[in-house]
Design a protein around this motif. Structure first.
Motif, PDB file in Angstrom:
ATOM      1  N   THR A 131       0.633  -1.249  -0.025  1.00 37.27           N
ATOM      2  CA  THR A 131       0.103  -0.077  -0.040  1.00 37.27           C
ATOM      3  C   THR A 131       0.671   1.153   0.145  1.00 37.27           C
ATOM      4  O   THR A 131       0.444   2.072  -0.521  1.00 37.27           O
ATOM      5  CB  THR A 131      -0.823  -0.018   1.138  1.00 37.27           C
ATOM      6  OG1 THR A 131      -0.135   0.076   2.322  1.00 37.27           O
ATOM      7  CG2 THR A 131      -1.775  -1.035   1.292  1.00 37.27           C
ATOM      8  N   PHE A 132       1.975   1.185   0.610  1.00 38.73           N
ATOM      9  CA  PHE A 132       2.981   2.273   0.739  1.00 38.73           C
ATOM     10  C   PHE A 132       3.444   2.640  -0.684  1.00 38.73           C
ATOM     11  O   PHE A 132       3.510   3.617  -1.392  1.00 38.73           O
ATOM     12  CB  PHE A 132       4.188   1.976   1.627  1.00 38.73           C
ATOM     13  CG  PHE A 132       3.758   2.324   3.167  1.00 38.73           C
ATOM     14  CD1 PHE A 132       3.826   3.529   3.563  1.00 38.73           C
ATOM     15  CD2 PHE A 132       3.377   1.226   3.711  1.00 38.73           C
ATOM     16  CE1 PHE A 132       3.098   3.577   5.164  1.00 38.73           C
ATOM     17  CE2 PHE A 132       2.841   1.163   5.253  1.00 38.73           C
ATOM     18  CZ  PHE A 132       2.843   2.520   5.895  1.00 38.73           C
ATOM     19  N   THR A 133       3.785   1.429  -1.284  1.00 35.29           N
ATOM     20  CA  THR A 133       4.323   1.612  -2.663  1.00 35.29           C
ATOM     21  C   THR A 133       3.523   2.124  -3.853  1.00 35.29           C
ATOM     22  O   THR A 133       3.612   2.996  -4.450  1.00 35.29           O
ATOM     23  CB  THR A 133       4.693  -0.067  -3.156  1.00 35.29           C
ATOM     24  OG1 THR A 133       5.742  -0.426  -2.401  1.00 35.29           O
ATOM     25  CG2 THR A 133       5.281   0.309  -4.567  1.00 35.29           C
ATOM     26  N   ILE A 134       2.167   1.779  -3.565  1.00 32.65           N
ATOM     27  CA  ILE A 134       0.831   2.389  -4.356  1.00 32.65           C
ATOM     28  C   ILE A 134       0.805   3.841  -4.100  1.00 32.65           C
ATOM     29  O   ILE A 134       1.015   4.664  -5.152  1.00 32.65           O
ATOM     30  CB  ILE A 134      -0.300   1.391  -4.155  1.00 32.65           C
ATOM     31  CG1 ILE A 134      -0.198  -0.023  -4.659  1.00 32.65           C
ATOM     32  CG2 ILE A 134      -1.581   2.266  -4.833  1.00 32.65           C
ATOM     33  CD1 ILE A 134      -1.343  -0.838  -4.270  1.00 32.65           C
ATOM     34  N   ARG A 135       0.701   4.395  -2.969  1.00 29.47           N
ATOM     35  CA  ARG A 135       0.404   5.581  -2.421  1.00 29.47           C
ATOM     36  C   ARG A 135       1.653   6.460  -2.998  1.00 29.47           C
ATOM     37  O   ARG A 135       1.518   7.750  -3.341  1.00 29.47           O
ATOM     38  CB  ARG A 135       0.378   5.749  -1.090  1.00 29.47           C
ATOM     39  CG  ARG A 135      -0.730   5.180  -0.436  1.00 29.47           C
ATOM     40  CD  ARG A 135      -0.890   5.713   1.111  1.00 29.47           C
ATOM     41  NE  ARG A 135      -1.733   4.695   1.954  1.00 29.47           N
ATOM     42  CZ  ARG A 135      -1.295   3.678   2.597  1.00 29.47           C
ATOM     43  NH1 ARG A 135      -0.076   3.570   2.793  1.00 29.47           N
ATOM     44  NH2 ARG A 135      -2.131   2.883   3.320  1.00 29.47           N
ATOM     45  N   GLU A 136       2.710   6.019  -2.976  1.00 32.96           N
ATOM     46  CA  GLU A 136       3.823   6.852  -3.289  1.00 32.96           C
ATOM     47  C   GLU A 136       4.448   6.623  -4.629  1.00 32.96           C
ATOM     48  O   GLU A 136       5.597   7.091  -5.062  1.00 32.96           O
ATOM     49  CB  GLU A 136       5.052   6.499  -2.289  1.00 32.96           C
ATOM     50  CG  GLU A 136       4.731   6.835  -0.737  1.00 32.96           C
ATOM     51  CD  GLU A 136       5.446   5.979   0.104  1.00 32.96           C
ATOM     52  OE1 GLU A 136       5.528   6.293   1.498  1.00 32.96           O
ATOM     53  OE2 GLU A 136       6.246   5.130  -0.159  1.00 32.96           O
ATOM     54  N   GLU A 185      16.053  10.515  -2.147  1.00 36.46           N
ATOM     55  CA  GLU A 185      16.109  11.990  -3.120  1.00 36.46           C
ATOM     56  C   GLU A 185      17.140  12.958  -2.267  1.00 36.46           C
ATOM     57  O   GLU A 185      17.725  13.915  -2.972  1.00 36.46           O
ATOM     58  CB  GLU A 185      14.696  12.592  -3.312  1.00 36.46           C
ATOM     59  CG  GLU A 185      14.603  13.881  -4.092  1.00 36.46           C
ATOM     60  CD  GLU A 185      14.882  13.494  -5.627  1.00 36.46           C
ATOM     61  OE1 GLU A 185      14.697  14.777  -6.479  1.00 36.46           O
ATOM     62  OE2 GLU A 185      14.996  12.394  -5.936  1.00 36.46           O
ATOM     63  N   LEU A 186      17.315  12.755  -0.990  1.00 42.04           N
ATOM     64  CA  LEU A 186      18.059  13.737  -0.259  1.00 42.04           C
ATOM     65  C   LEU A 186      19.545  13.558  -0.450  1.00 42.04           C
ATOM     66  O   LEU A 186      20.361  14.405  -1.134  1.00 42.04           O
ATOM     67  CB  LEU A 186      17.795  13.678   1.189  1.00 42.04           C
ATOM     68  CG  LEU A 186      18.731  14.421   2.305  1.00 42.04           C
ATOM     69  CD1 LEU A 186      17.790  14.619   3.540  1.00 42.04           C
ATOM     70  CD2 LEU A 186      19.863  13.683   2.562  1.00 42.04           C
ATOM     71  N   LEU A 187      19.780  12.137  -0.378  1.00 42.97           N
ATOM     72  CA  LEU A 187      21.126  11.890  -0.936  1.00 42.97           C
ATOM     73  C   LEU A 187      21.511  12.090  -2.424  1.00 42.97           C
ATOM     74  O   LEU A 187      22.603  12.559  -2.563  1.00 42.97           O
ATOM     75  CB  LEU A 187      21.447  10.509  -0.463  1.00 42.97           C
ATOM     76  CG  LEU A 187      21.644   9.943   0.879  1.00 42.97           C
ATOM     77  CD1 LEU A 187      21.526   8.314   1.080  1.00 42.97           C
ATOM     78  CD2 LEU A 187      22.870  10.396   1.508  1.00 42.97           C
ATOM     79  N   ILE A 220      10.031  12.441  -2.967  1.00 43.74           N
ATOM     80  CA  ILE A 220      10.278  12.854  -1.662  1.00 43.74           C
ATOM     81  C   ILE A 220       8.995  12.241  -0.647  1.00 43.74           C
ATOM     82  O   ILE A 220       7.911  12.518  -0.991  1.00 43.74           O
ATOM     83  CB  ILE A 220      10.410  14.289  -1.542  1.00 43.74           C
ATOM     84  CG1 ILE A 220      11.468  14.814  -2.346  1.00 43.74           C
ATOM     85  CG2 ILE A 220      10.512  14.585  -0.114  1.00 43.74           C
ATOM     86  CD1 ILE A 220      11.668  16.420  -2.512  1.00 43.74           C
ATOM     87  N   LEU A 221       9.408  11.407   0.105  1.00 47.30           N
ATOM     88  CA  LEU A 221       8.464  10.609   0.718  1.00 47.30           C
ATOM     89  C   LEU A 221       8.032  11.235   2.344  1.00 47.30           C
ATOM     90  O   LEU A 221       8.032  10.856   3.227  1.00 47.30           O
ATOM     91  CB  LEU A 221       8.672   8.978   1.032  1.00 47.30           C
ATOM     92  CG  LEU A 221       9.158   8.443  -0.295  1.00 47.30           C
ATOM     93  CD1 LEU A 221       9.354   7.094   0.131  1.00 47.30           C
ATOM     94  CD2 LEU A 221       8.110   8.553  -1.312  1.00 47.30           C
ATOM     95  N   ASN A 222       7.819  12.549   2.042  1.00 45.95           N
ATOM     96  CA  ASN A 222       7.498  13.301   3.381  1.00 45.95           C
ATOM     97  C   ASN A 222       7.128  14.626   2.846  1.00 45.95           C
ATOM     98  O   ASN A 222       6.995  14.933   1.631  1.00 45.95           O
ATOM     99  CB  ASN A 222       8.816  13.505   4.276  1.00 45.95           C
ATOM    100  CG  ASN A 222      10.024  14.240   3.346  1.00 45.95           C
ATOM    101  OD1 ASN A 222       9.814  15.388   3.119  1.00 45.95           O
ATOM    102  ND2 ASN A 222      11.225  13.496   3.495  1.00 45.95           N
ATOM    103  N   PRO A 223       6.471  15.294   3.638  1.00 50.80           N
ATOM    104  CA  PRO A 223       5.641  16.840   3.213  1.00 50.80           C
ATOM    105  C   PRO A 223       6.806  17.827   2.918  1.00 50.80           C
ATOM    106  O   PRO A 223       6.574  19.052   3.255  1.00 50.80           O
ATOM    107  CB  PRO A 223       4.956  17.353   4.235  1.00 50.80           C
ATOM    108  CG  PRO A 223       5.024  16.224   5.462  1.00 50.80           C
ATOM    109  CD  PRO A 223       6.104  15.453   5.210  1.00 50.80           C
ATOM    110  N   PHE A 224       8.049  17.648   2.084  1.00 49.26           N
ATOM    111  CA  PHE A 224       8.821  18.652   1.541  1.00 49.26           C
ATOM    112  C   PHE A 224       8.604  18.574   0.241  1.00 49.26           C
ATOM    113  O   PHE A 224       8.439  17.398  -0.402  1.00 49.26           O
ATOM    114  CB  PHE A 224      10.336  18.262   1.918  1.00 49.26           C
ATOM    115  CG  PHE A 224      11.030  18.821   3.182  1.00 49.26           C
ATOM    116  CD1 PHE A 224      10.189  19.668   4.066  1.00 49.26           C
ATOM    117  CD2 PHE A 224      12.341  18.929   3.505  1.00 49.26           C
ATOM    118  CE1 PHE A 224      10.769  20.312   4.984  1.00 49.26           C
ATOM    119  CE2 PHE A 224      12.933  19.704   4.392  1.00 49.26           C
ATOM    120  CZ  PHE A 224      12.104  20.243   5.275  1.00 49.26           C
ATOM    121  N   THR A 225       8.662  19.882  -0.451  1.00 48.22           N
ATOM    122  CA  THR A 225       8.885  19.935  -1.888  1.00 48.22           C
ATOM    123  C   THR A 225      10.345  19.831  -2.400  1.00 48.22           C
ATOM    124  O   THR A 225      11.398  20.050  -1.312  1.00 48.22           O
ATOM    125  CB  THR A 225       8.212  21.188  -2.162  1.00 48.22           C
ATOM    126  OG1 THR A 225       8.938  22.498  -1.494  1.00 48.22           O
ATOM    127  CG2 THR A 225       6.756  21.533  -2.070  1.00 48.22           C
TER     128      THR A 225
END
Length: 247
Positions: free
Chosen positions: A5-10, A48-50, A15-20
């Motif tokens: 379910t996480f894979t589907i949502r994302e 994405e950060l790294l 970026i898997l948090n509320p950052f643009t």
């Protein structure tokens, strides 16, 4: 926890948090990163950060995530940005993970469950960072005091004590022996991008998989999540990344 379910949502999210992307870049700039510095990112998501900091600042590092979809996406992103030679992504549970060699920056962005909370995660990251290095903690906080348990549950919490207010969170860092030296906070617009893009991903998946065993669960989520978010999460829940240096 069904990782599918996480894979589907994302699906479409890097970026898997509320950052643009802009906020992630702002954080990297604010930390005055230098070429050759090393970063450990626990529960790194799709990296994405790294990847973007390696491109923009010349850093190197290791990302650890339990979801193979995430580590594969992170490796592909590193190759796309031409930084794969400086980054390693490990498919593993980040709980208890300690770097073989101390790093300049140790991060856990939005997954402090790996240390059973903020205090435990700070201690876990401390074991990997150089004495003069930085910790990065991403954590939710209450923007507004939730008036009742319905609001608490509407913000994905089981009790009000699951999150702190922003002043209480900052106070905790000091009590743990760390100075807060920088922070970048999500805002309602960046929360919108994070939350609403998941609704689009779910609907796209449902259209393509109407008979799947997860379809009923995700149909229910898509029916209720937007109202829940605009009624509760958008107003009451904040989120930020906090840079700490040990006293």
């Amino acid at each position: 926890m069904d990782m599918r379910t996480f894979t589907i949502r994302e699906t479409s999210q890097r970026i898997l948090n509320p950052f643009t992307p802009e906020k992630l870049a702002t954080l990297g700039d604010a930390l005055h990163l230098r070429a050759g510095q090393t970063i450990l990112d626990l529960a790194c998501g799709k990296g994405e950060l790294l990847c973007t900091w390696a491109r923009d600042h010349g850093t190197a590092g290791v990302g650890v995530d339990v979801n193979p979809v995430n580590t594969q996406a992170a490796s592909a992103r590193a190759a796309q940005l031409g930084v794969a030679d400086r980054l390693t992504f490990i498919e593993a549970n980040a709980v208890g993970f300690v770097a073989d060699t101390p790093v300049d920056v140790a991060a856990c962005i939005g997954a402090t469950w790996i240390g059973d909370g903020v205090a435990g995660t700070v201690e876990l990251l401390r074991r990997s960072v150089r004495p003069d290095g930085l910790l990065l903690i991403g954590e939710p906080f209450w923007r507004l005091d939730p008036p009742d348990l319905e609001t608490v549950h509407g913000c994905w919490a089981s009790s009000k004590e699951d999150f702190r207010s922003l002043p209480d969170l900052v106070r905790l860092f000091g009590e743990l022996g760390w100075d807060l030296v920088e922070m970048v906070l999500a805002d309602q617009d960046s929360w919108d991008r994070y939350s609403a893009s998941q609704w689009f991903n779910i609907r796209t998946w449902l259209d393509a998989n109407p008979e799947h065993e997860l379809a009923a669960q995700l149909r229910e989520e898509l029916t209720t999540a937007p109202v829940r978010y605009v009624r509760y999460g958008r107003e009451y829940l904040g989120w930020g990344v906090f840079a700490l240096k040990q006293r």
